[in-house]
Design a protein around this motif. Structure first.
Motif, PDB file in Angstrom:
ATOM      1  N   VAL A  52      80.036  74.457  19.101  1.00 18.04           N
ATOM      2  CA  VAL A  52      78.876  73.556  19.123  1.00 18.04           C
ATOM      3  C   VAL A  52      77.873  73.968  18.054  1.00 18.04           C
ATOM      4  CG1 VAL A  52      76.881  72.772  20.480  1.00 18.04           C
ATOM      5  CG2 VAL A  52      79.148  72.935  21.542  1.00 18.04           C
ATOM      6  N   THR A  53      77.668  75.286  17.916  1.00 18.07           N
ATOM      7  CA  THR A  53      76.723  75.793  16.920  1.00 18.07           C
ATOM      8  C   THR A  53      77.131  75.389  15.515  1.00 18.07           C
ATOM      9  OG1 THR A  53      76.233  77.693  18.330  1.00 18.07           O
ATOM     10  CG2 THR A  53      75.601  77.854  16.002  1.00 18.07           C
ATOM     11  N   GLN A  54      78.419  75.487  15.230  1.00 18.33           N
ATOM     12  CA  GLN A  54      78.913  75.099  13.906  1.00 18.33           C
ATOM     13  C   GLN A  54      78.675  73.619  13.635  1.00 18.33           C
ATOM     14  OE1 GLN A  54      82.774  76.701  12.588  1.00 18.33           O
ATOM     15  NE2 GLN A  54      82.835  77.691  14.594  1.00 18.33           N
ATOM     16  N   ILE A  55      78.931  72.781  14.675  1.00 16.65           N
ATOM     17  CA  ILE A  55      78.748  71.340  14.498  1.00 16.65           C
ATOM     18  C   ILE A  55      77.292  71.026  14.181  1.00 16.65           C
ATOM     19  CG2 ILE A  55      78.837  69.105  15.690  1.00 16.65           C
ATOM     20  CD1 ILE A  55      81.234  70.175  17.238  1.00 16.65           C
ATOM     21  N   LYS A  56      76.398  71.720  14.856  1.00 20.81           N
ATOM     22  CA  LYS A  56      74.976  71.497  14.596  1.00 20.81           C
ATOM     23  C   LYS A  56      74.611  71.931  13.179  1.00 20.81           C
ATOM     24  CE  LYS A  56      73.290  71.843  19.347  1.00 20.81           C
ATOM     25  NZ  LYS A  56      72.411  72.607  20.285  1.00 20.81           N
ATOM     26  N   THR A  57      75.199  73.052  12.774  1.00 23.05           N
ATOM     27  CA  THR A  57      74.904  73.570  11.436  1.00 23.05           C
ATOM     28  C   THR A  57      75.279  72.556  10.366  1.00 23.05           C
ATOM     29  OG1 THR A  57      75.277  75.828  12.184  1.00 23.05           O
ATOM     30  CG2 THR A  57      75.358  75.445   9.801  1.00 23.05           C
ATOM     31  N   HIS A  58      76.421  71.863  10.529  1.00 24.23           N
ATOM     32  CA  HIS A  58      76.902  70.894   9.546  1.00 24.23           C
ATOM     33  C   HIS A  58      76.164  69.560   9.628  1.00 24.23           C
ATOM     34  CE1 HIS A  58      80.147  73.267   7.960  1.00 24.23           C
ATOM     35  NE2 HIS A  58      80.501  73.588   9.198  1.00 24.23           N
ATOM     36  N   SER A  59      75.626  69.249  10.807  1.00 24.82           N
ATOM     37  CA  SER A  59      75.072  67.911  10.994  1.00 24.82           C
ATOM     38  C   SER A  59      73.568  67.841  10.799  1.00 24.82           C
ATOM     39  CB  SER A  59      75.429  67.392  12.387  1.00 24.82           C
ATOM     40  OG  SER A  59      74.885  68.249  13.382  1.00 24.82           O
ATOM     41  N   GLN A  60      72.870  68.992  10.923  1.00 29.56           N
ATOM     42  CA  GLN A  60      71.422  68.962  10.867  1.00 29.56           C
ATOM     43  C   GLN A  60      70.906  69.275   9.464  1.00 29.56           C
ATOM     44  OE1 GLN A  60      70.073  71.704  13.841  1.00 29.56           O
ATOM     45  NE2 GLN A  60      70.639  70.374  15.563  1.00 29.56           N
ATOM     46  N   GLY A  61      69.853  68.582   9.078  1.00 31.35           N
ATOM     47  CA  GLY A  61      69.090  68.925   7.883  1.00 31.35           C
ATOM     48  C   GLY A  61      69.753  68.593   6.572  1.00 31.35           C
ATOM     49  N   LYS A  62      70.797  67.794   6.515  1.00 31.43           N
ATOM     50  CA  LYS A  62      71.480  67.442   5.267  1.00 31.43           C
ATOM     51  C   LYS A  62      71.238  65.972   4.988  1.00 31.43           C
ATOM     52  CE  LYS A  62      74.862  71.095   5.135  1.00 31.43           C
ATOM     53  NZ  LYS A  62      76.209  71.482   4.756  1.00 31.43           N
ATOM     54  N   ARG A  63      70.194  65.732   4.219  1.00 28.97           N
ATOM     55  CA  ARG A  63      69.774  64.361   3.961  1.00 28.97           C
ATOM     56  C   ARG A  63      70.256  63.840   2.614  1.00 28.97           C
ATOM     57  NH1 ARG A  63      63.587  64.843   4.159  1.00 28.97           N
ATOM     58  NH2 ARG A  63      64.140  66.739   3.016  1.00 28.97           N
ATOM     59  N   TYR A  64      70.819  64.744   1.746  1.00 29.40           N
ATOM     60  CA  TYR A  64      71.206  64.342   0.388  1.00 29.40           C
ATOM     61  C   TYR A  64      72.733  64.360   0.268  1.00 29.40           C
ATOM     62  CZ  TYR A  64      66.296  65.436  -0.297  1.00 29.40           C
ATOM     63  OH  TYR A  64      64.943  65.476  -0.184  1.00 29.40           O
ATOM     64  N   TYR A  65      73.284  63.198  -0.051  1.00 27.42           N
ATOM     65  CA  TYR A  65      74.733  63.021  -0.082  1.00 27.42           C
ATOM     66  C   TYR A  65      75.203  62.671  -1.498  1.00 27.42           C
ATOM     67  CZ  TYR A  65      74.267  62.793   4.982  1.00 27.42           C
ATOM     68  OH  TYR A  65      73.977  63.080   6.285  1.00 27.42           O
ATOM     69  N   CYS A  66      76.370  63.230  -1.844  1.00 25.56           N
ATOM     70  CA  CYS A  66      76.985  62.911  -3.151  1.00 25.56           C
ATOM     71  C   CYS A  66      77.793  61.621  -3.006  1.00 25.56           C
ATOM     72  CB  CYS A  66      77.893  64.053  -3.607  1.00 25.56           C
ATOM     73  SG  CYS A  66      78.808  63.687  -5.121  1.00 25.56           S
ATOM     74  N   ASP A  67      77.543  60.655  -3.886  1.00 25.37           N
ATOM     75  CA  ASP A  67      78.242  59.377  -3.821  1.00 25.37           C
ATOM     76  C   ASP A  67      79.693  59.471  -4.301  1.00 25.37           C
ATOM     77  OD1 ASP A  67      75.937  58.192  -2.913  1.00 25.37           O
ATOM     78  OD2 ASP A  67      75.238  57.657  -4.935  1.00 25.37           O
ATOM     79  N   LEU A  68      80.021  60.572  -4.978  1.00 22.01           N
ATOM     80  CA  LEU A  68      81.348  60.704  -5.563  1.00 22.01           C
ATOM     81  C   LEU A  68      82.339  61.400  -4.642  1.00 22.01           C
ATOM     82  CD1 LEU A  68      80.291  61.664  -9.199  1.00 22.01           C
ATOM     83  CD2 LEU A  68      80.980  59.423  -8.351  1.00 22.01           C
ATOM     84  N   CYS A  69      81.870  62.406  -3.890  1.00 22.83           N
ATOM     85  CA  CYS A  69      82.803  63.162  -3.043  1.00 22.83           C
ATOM     86  C   CYS A  69      82.311  63.331  -1.613  1.00 22.83           C
ATOM     87  CB  CYS A  69      83.081  64.529  -3.657  1.00 22.83           C
ATOM     88  SG  CYS A  69      81.654  65.637  -3.653  1.00 22.83           S
ATOM     89  N   GLU A  70      81.181  62.720  -1.230  1.00 19.43           N
ATOM     90  CA  GLU A  70      80.636  62.745   0.120  1.00 19.43           C
ATOM     91  C   GLU A  70      80.149  64.122   0.541  1.00 19.43           C
ATOM     92  OE1 GLU A  70      83.409  61.067   2.809  1.00 19.43           O
ATOM     93  OE2 GLU A  70      83.389  59.091   1.865  1.00 19.43           O
TER      94      GLU A  70
END
Length: 374
Positions: A52-70
């Motif tokens: 669960v901790t890992q999932i939160k780490t990947h899902s929280q606070g990442k607002r900037y996405y690369c349009d080329l590779c996601e």
């Protein structure tokens, strides 16, 4: 099984981080969270909490996405650095001497050796040194004779991959380097560079003897032989030497022809009867060729023939019709004029260009013509 699941998430995390340093920090976060969870819950609860901790780490606070590779980032600056990796513009290592930039530190280190002159890689055979290890590896093959790159079509071998690439173009006919001015194409970039100098008139290679300038280093090398007298290309059949390899190749073709006409005096062989006939006349006139000393001594030995200057001059007129052409009946006062005239009747010319099939009577004309192909 839980360790395997954690590893998969770490891989996903790695794809969204700009470098290995950030990855190490992220892994440390995972380890710390897993350690604290172990103290509070039992083994079964700890495994679930870690996931669960890992999932939160990947899902929280990442607002900037690369349009080329996601890939996603929590900071816009990290996203901008990542985008450069797609465009090939990510060059964070800067040369302090010339300002050149590089994507990897190792590339900067190699580049710096250009400025410092450092050559840390030395050959064990001849003690030559090199700035790059790859250059040393290629150099050693000149000592060992190793040629690891082979042509699949003709079996030729090469000690460098680029040499094989250039060779393969002789089979495919590929000419990837094109002149933007006249659209002429070349199989090698160096040939295009020399060609462009013909358009801009640049001749950077200067003879230190006569100051003649050349667009190509090879032309200067051949020119220098006119000063030194060096003729490095020798015929293995007759030992005759040449300034250029192309001249030797043209000469070797004369040995491949079947020679049916042999001189009975000196055993010289000829491909054509007309050449044998001209040669035989030279033997017939050998006794009649006197040097100035021979002519002077003749005056003393022949007491009945005392020629004054006028007598000598009149003798020229007496011998005006001495050499006659058996083809067109023309006459000539000197042997040299007669030989030049006979060349005009020859059906086959002796010197032929192997590149454009033009033939010439004299070697001097042939040599000048071959220079146009260089």
């Amino acid at each position: 099984m839980d360790n395997k699941e954690e590893k998969n998430y770490l891989v996903k995390c790695d794809s969204s981080l700009p470098d290995n340093h950030k990855l190490d920090e992220q892994i440390s976060k995972h380890s710390e969270k897993k350690s604290s969870s172990t103290e509070e819950v039992d083994s079964s609860s700890n495994q679930k909490l870690s996931l669960v901790t890992q999932i939160k780490t990947h899902s929280q606070g990442k607002r900037y996405y690369c349009d080329l590779c996601e890939a996603s980032y929590s900071r816009k600056a990290n996203l901008m650095i990542h985008i450069r990796s797609h465009s090939g513009e990510e060059k964070t290592y800067l040369c302090e001497i010339c300002g050149s930039s590089f994507s990897h530190k190792s590339s900067l280190v190699k580049h710096t050796r250009i400025h410092t002159g450092e050559k840390p890689y030395m050959c064990d055979f001849c003690h030559s040194s090199f700035a790059l290890r790859a250059n040393l590896v290629v150099h050693k093959r000149t000592h060992t004779g190793v040629k690891p790159y082979s042509c699949e079509q003709c079996g030729s071998s090469f000690n460098h991959r680029s040499h094989k690439t250039r060779h393969m173009r002789t089979h495919t006919g590929e000419k990837p380097y094109s002149c933007e001015i006249c659209r002429v194409s070349f199989s090698e970039k160096t040939n295009l560079t020399v060609h462009l100098r013909r358009h801009n008139g640049l001749k950077p290679y200067v003879c230190n003897v006569c100051s003649c300038t050349f667009a190509d280093m090879s032309n200067l090398t051949v020119h220098m032989r006119t000063h030194t007298g060096l003729k490095p290309y020798s015929c293995g059949v007759c030992g005759f030497c040449f300034l250029q390899k192309s001249h030797l190749m043209a000469h070797m073709k004369t040995h491949k022809r079947e020679k049916l006409f042999t001189c009975e005096v000196c055993s010289s062989c000829f491909c054509q009867k007309s050449k044998l006939d001209a040669h035989m006349q030279m033997h017939a006139l050998e006794d009649k060729k006197y040097s100035k000393l021979d002519a002077h001594m003749q005056i003393h030995t022949d007491e009945d023939k005392k020629y004054s200057k006028l007598d000598t001059h009149m003798q020229i007129h007496a011998e005006e019709d001495k050499y006659s052409c058996n083809v067109c009946k023309s006459s000539f006062p000197t042997w040299s004029n007669f030989v030049l005239h006979m060349q005009e009747h020859r059906v086959e010319k002796q010197y032929s260009c192997v590149l454009c099939n033009i033939s010439f009577d004299y070697e001097s004309e042939f040599n000048v013509h071959m220079g146009t192909h260089e």
